[in-house]
Design an enzyme around this catalytic site. Structure first.
Site, PDB file in Angstrom:
ATOM      1  N   THR A 409      -3.301  -7.995 -14.856  1.00 51.67           N
ATOM      2  CA  THR A 409      -4.563  -7.533 -14.274  1.00 51.67           C
ATOM      3  C   THR A 409      -5.141  -6.461 -15.173  1.00 51.67           C
ATOM      4  OG1 THR A 409      -3.724  -8.025 -12.046  1.00 51.67           O
ATOM      5  CG2 THR A 409      -5.588  -6.544 -12.154  1.00 51.67           C
ATOM      6  N   THR A 427      -8.611  -9.945 -12.643  1.00 47.62           N
ATOM      7  CA  THR A 427      -7.294 -10.518 -12.921  1.00 47.62           C
ATOM      8  C   THR A 427      -7.320 -12.027 -13.066  1.00 47.62           C
ATOM      9  OG1 THR A 427      -4.987 -10.530 -12.129  1.00 47.62           O
ATOM     10  CG2 THR A 427      -6.700 -10.815 -10.483  1.00 47.62           C
ATOM     11  N   ASP A 449      -0.416 -15.741  -4.970  1.00 48.98           N
ATOM     12  CA  ASP A 449      -0.532 -14.475  -4.239  1.00 48.98           C
ATOM     13  C   ASP A 449      -0.477 -14.693  -2.733  1.00 48.98           C
ATOM     14  OD1 ASP A 449      -0.466 -12.370  -5.958  1.00 48.98           O
ATOM     15  OD2 ASP A 449      -2.599 -11.937  -5.925  1.00 48.98           O
ATOM     16  N   SER A 474      -4.866  -9.313  -1.776  1.00 46.74           N
ATOM     17  CA  SER A 474      -4.866  -8.721  -3.111  1.00 46.74           C
ATOM     18  C   SER A 474      -4.503  -7.246  -3.038  1.00 46.74           C
ATOM     19  CB  SER A 474      -6.246  -8.866  -3.754  1.00 46.74           C
ATOM     20  OG  SER A 474      -6.290  -8.211  -5.010  1.00 46.74           O
ATOM     21  N   SER A 475      -3.789  -6.772  -4.070  1.00 47.76           N
ATOM     22  CA  SER A 475      -3.551  -5.334  -4.210  1.00 47.76           C
ATOM     23  C   SER A 475      -4.655  -4.656  -5.009  1.00 47.76           C
ATOM     24  CB  SER A 475      -2.201  -5.095  -4.890  1.00 47.76           C
ATOM     25  OG  SER A 475      -1.138  -5.471  -4.045  1.00 47.76           O
ATOM     26  N   GLY A 496      -1.346  -3.736 -11.984  1.00 43.06           N
ATOM     27  CA  GLY A 496       0.034  -3.436 -11.635  1.00 43.06           C
ATOM     28  C   GLY A 496       0.618  -4.275 -10.526  1.00 43.06           C
ATOM     29  N   GLY A 497      -0.027  -5.399 -10.149  1.00 43.48           N
ATOM     30  CA  GLY A 497       0.504  -6.172  -9.031  1.00 43.48           C
ATOM     31  C   GLY A 497       0.528  -5.323  -7.774  1.00 43.48           C
TER      32      GLY A 497
END
Length: 591
Positions: A409, A427, A449, A474-475, A496-497
């Site tokens: 990302t 991302t 995801d 989503s983060s 960073g996921g």
């Protein structure tokens, strides 16, 4: 502790100004009814806040992004009178070429847009969607979930791309330059070639399976059979043709015709072909949403609503306000230990409840209710092992989550001469997405995801289970920072996921609570506390801090998730205090 009431923030409405003697703001929650209750308690007045209340609008030019070539492209657009969104389009087009392991035209994004003249905040959701044929068992084979790597590399992992349609919608509303003029740098670099950076070279020659697919092999292998190394020039004529099409035809070039057909053809190849169709791609629509905003110190922090997990950061910051140890600063083991324990509580709630709000009721108001926040924060000091999830008001009956969020990302921020601003996280999901390519760009593996297991043994559905047309949780949590008058004083975000939430929270606490210059806040060691462990940049913590944390039940081990790539800026003393995470290759520029 201060008590806050709730009010509603609409995307076309300025955040209300508050008198200097009152608390900063009510929590402003998407979908919550306004209460108009007066705020109780006195305003916090930290002694040395890093951001002074400014008398004028915070104006650009200012760009911070993960590659110097992309930053230069954005600055050139701003120099020609382009808007923040115009520059963001140019930055993304170049990032997709020079940093394809992280984002690209085949991926998705969340954008926070701030309009200085009105104080309006608008959220643009460019998250990908599952095809119409998708079922909760999308990643099952022979009655069992696929191994995660097999799912990522399959055609099933690719959703309908969203970033180009999202950018086109935002640029139509906020652009100053012609759309077709925003792709010149990307087209030139793709046709003439660009110098491979050390980070990209490391990914090209690394162990990621997506770098070893036939598509990646064809792209990254030189005529002599060796792979490109740092400092060598890589050309991508297919990408040049793609951005030329998009420049001339708009987002429609991605959603129909040869590009859409090429995406579908790549997805339908084996092994494990997917079922994405040209109709799925043509039918994709970005969503305009309302921001979720909450107070922290004397600021208001605004983030996207679900399916973004941004509200989880607001929950953590609200708990931090109830936790005096946090304010002891970056040299305090008590502060870091408390930060880790609050993360555990935040992640437990996020993992349980967040998903696409069109398919599941996400209890954002309940999670940010002051009574619930206080109840959760009180658990932190004695917490050992994995934190339990809470039951906030409005919590639906959902099951345990089985989502994995791998690396891959990027984040960018832009402020233009009018003071309009963009904070955007973008991302393709994993490194090089699914490893499949079309039109010179990598396709996303965004559908991994979703929760790989759609229900718990008792049949309760996971909030983030797969469904046709659904957007995965989503983060990505691009943030805007406002002063007590509702004016922009900062913006930031990170890749960073799932660790994005920890990275953004660290930066906000470091800058706004600990008073650090933004670069120092970004470069603080990372601490990610999810489940029963504490992943960290262990060697970045002084021995005394590590020992003090261990004595409080926070024993550090090396961080195994994607590292941070924070980019952002704070407006101080009439200038942008810009920063780019030293862990990556980005830069921040104001001239």
């Amino acid at each position: 502790m201060r008590a806050f009431s709730f009010s509603h923030l609409r995307s076309a409405r300025r955040i209300s100004s508050l008198a200097a003697g009152t608390a900063l703001a009510a929590l402003l929650l998407s979908g919550c009814a306004a209460t108009a209750d007066a705020l109780q308690g006195e305003a916090a007045a930290p002694a040395a806040l890093p951001v002074a209340a400014q008398a004028a609008i915070a104006r650009g030019p200012f760009v911070s992004a993960a590659n110097p070539l992309a930053v230069e492209a954005g600055m050139r657009v701003l120099a020609r009178g382009g808007s923040a969104v115009d520059a963001a389009v140019a930055v993304q087009a170049v990032l997709g070429l020079v940093e394809p392991q992280s984002s690209g035209l085949g991926g998705g994004a969340f954008m926070m847009h701030y309009e200085a003249a009105s104080g309006t905040i608008t959220v643009y959701d460019g998250r990908e969607t599952a095809p119409a044929s998708a079922t909760p068992e999308l990643f099952y084979e022979n009655g069992k979930p696929l191994p995660f790597v097999d799912a990522v590399l399959s055609g099933r992992s690719t959703g309908a791309p969203g970033v180009v349609p999202m950018l086109a919608l935002a640029q139509k509303r906020h652009g100053e330059l012609p759309w077709g003029a925003l792709f010149e740098d990307a087209e030139r670099l793709a046709a003439e070639g660009f110098v491979v950076s050390p980070r990209l070279a490391g990914m090209i020659n690394g162990d990621a399976p997506q770098a070893k697919t036939r598509w990646a092999g064809e792209y990254f292998t030189k005529p002599d059979g060796t792979r490109y190394q740092a400092g060598e020039v890589l050309r991508n004529p297919a990408y040049a043709e793609t951005v030329r099409r998009i420049a001339h035809q708009g987002a429609g070039a991605m959603q129909s015709g040869p590009l859409a057909e090429a995406i579908v053809a790549a997805v339908h190849e084996g092994p494990r072909p997917g079922a994405l169709t040209t109709a799925d791609i043509a039918g994709y629509r970005p969503v305009v949403r309302e921001a979720v905003c909450g107070p922290y110190k004397v600021y208001t922090i605004c983030v996207p609503p679900p399916p973004s997990s941004g509200a989880s950061i607001l929950e953590l910051l609200a708990m931090a306000e109830q936790t005096p140890d946090i304010d002891k600063g970056p040299d305090s083991p008590e502060a870091w230990a408390a930060f880790g324990q609050l993360q555990r509580l935040m992640y437990a709630d996020r993992d349980r409840y967040f998903g696409d709000p069109a398919f599941v009721s996400v209890p954002v108001a309940g999670l940010l209710d002051p009574a619930y926040v206080a109840e959760r924060a009180a658990l932190a000091p004695a917490l050992r092992g994995a934190a339990p999830y809470g039951v906030p008001a409005g919590a639906p009956n959902v099951g345990a989550d089985a989502t994995r969020e791998p690396a891959g990302t990027s984040h960018l921020v832009v402020v233009d001469a009018r003071g309009d601003a963009v904070s955007m996280t973008t991302t393709v999901e994993s490194l090089f997405g699914s490893g499949r390519m079309a039109g010179g760009f990598f396709l996303n593996n965004q559908l991994t995801d979703f929760s790989m297991v759609p229900t718990t043994p008792d049949g309760a559905p996971a909030a983030n289970a797969v469904a046709a047309g659904k957007r995965p949780r989503s983060s990505m949590s691009p943030a805007l920072i406002l002063d007590r008058e509702g004016r922009l004083v900062g913006l930031l975000g990170s890749p960073g996921g799932s660790s994005i939430l920890a990275y953004n929270a660290k930066a906000l606490i470091g800058a706004l609570a600990w008073g650090l210059p933004l670069q120092q806040a970004f470069d603080l060691p990372n601490l990610v506390a999810k489940g029963d462990g504490f992943g960290a940049d262990t060697e970045g913590f002084p021995r005394a801090v590590r020992d003090g944390m261990a004595a409080r039940g926070v024993a550090l081990r090396p961080n195994t998730t994607e590292t941070s790539g924070l980019h952002g800026g704070l407006w101080r003393d009439g200038r942008w205090d810009g920063a780019a995470d030293s862990r990556r290759e980005g830069v921040a520029r104001t001239q």
